[in-house]
Design an enzyme around this catalytic site. Structure first.
Site: not given
Ligand code: PXP
Length: 241
Positions: A7, A10, A43, A45, A49, A70, A101, A151, A190
């Site tokens: 992902n 970040h 993602h 949003r 952000r 996402e 999330t 998921e 997550h």
């Molecule tokens: N899966 C989903 C649906 C998410 O919203 C996120 C967070 O952006 C993640 C996975 C990844 O989570 P993390 O950044 O805590 O690894």
């Protein structure tokens, strides 16, 4: 071993802290693929952000690897998803004040919108997954709206410790077994990190893990290659079926 989807949100968060062009989440994602990641997740949003609309377009042009977009069920986001050309979609709940999330999508409450969204995204050629808590009712609801994938939200597992973590892992195992018994394919994500990933990677039938924050945080201190390759090693050693 499940596939590792990184992902990249970040990295966009860091860029947006200065509204700069660096660090570029698209370039970073391509480095993750070079280091062995199997796919990328981002993602978009509604509040923009971190990931911006142009990031989605640029990433999809830059790679043939599977890109998982996402988004929430908000009509604007659904319109963008339908036009995006992404190969996979993960539908998530969104709450403006959350840091990330927070919970799974309530697929029972969202049944009407999902009955439109899932076939529409599938018709565009995307693999649709619903981000859900590992609850049997939610899995049954996901099946009823025709989603091929769920998921599983691993946040409660990641946040727990000791006996509670064991109980959360058991809950994930039961959810995985139930999902596969009703024909759903299973991803998870997550809060997963290098210290807690192994039991989740070892769950039977687990196809894909979506991991972001921990990989970025470790890349800052250990370097990107090490962050990705050590995660792949842990997932491989966990020995999922
Ligand atoms: N899966 C989903 C649906 C998410 O919203 C996120 C967070 O952006 C993640 C996975 C990844 O989570 P993390 O950044 O805590 O690894």
């Amino acid at each position: 071993m499940p596939r590792l989807h990184v992902n990249i949100d970040h990295i966009a968060t860091l860029r947006q802290a200065r509204r700069e062009t660096i660090p570029d989440p698209v370039a970073w994602g391509l480095h993750c693929l070079k280091a062995g990641a199997h796919g990328l997740t981002l993602h978009l949003r509604k509040d923009r952000r971190h990931i911006q609309d142009a990031d989605v377009t640029r990433l999809l042009k830059a790679t043939d690897a599977l890109v998982n977009l996402e988004c929430s069920l908000d009509p604007e986001m659904m319109g963008i998803a339908l036009e995006s050309g992404a190969g996979a979609f993960c539908l998530v709940p969104e709450n403006r004040s959350e840091i990330t999330t927070e919970g799974g999508l309530d697929v029972i409450a969202e049944r009407a919108r999902l009955l439109e969204a899932v076939p529409a995204l599938t018709e565009r050629g995307g693999l649709v997954s619903l981000f859900v808590d590992p609850d049997i009712d939610q899995l049954d609801g996901a099946r009823e709206v025709g989603a091929p994938f769920v998921e599983l939200h691993t946040g409660s597992y990641a946040n727990a410790s000791g006996g509670e973590r064991e109980a959360e892992l058991e809950r994930l195992l039961r959810a995985t077994e139930h999902a596969t018994s009703i024909g759903l394919r299973v991803n998870a994500g997550h809060g997963l990190d290098h210290g807690n990933v192994s039991p989740v990677a070892a769950l039977p039938h687990m196809e894909e893990l979506n991991i972001g924050f921990a990989l970025v945080a470790r890349a800052v201190t250990h370097g990107l290659e090490e962050s990705i390759t050590s995660m792949l090693h842990l997932m491989d050693a966990a020995g999922s079926s």
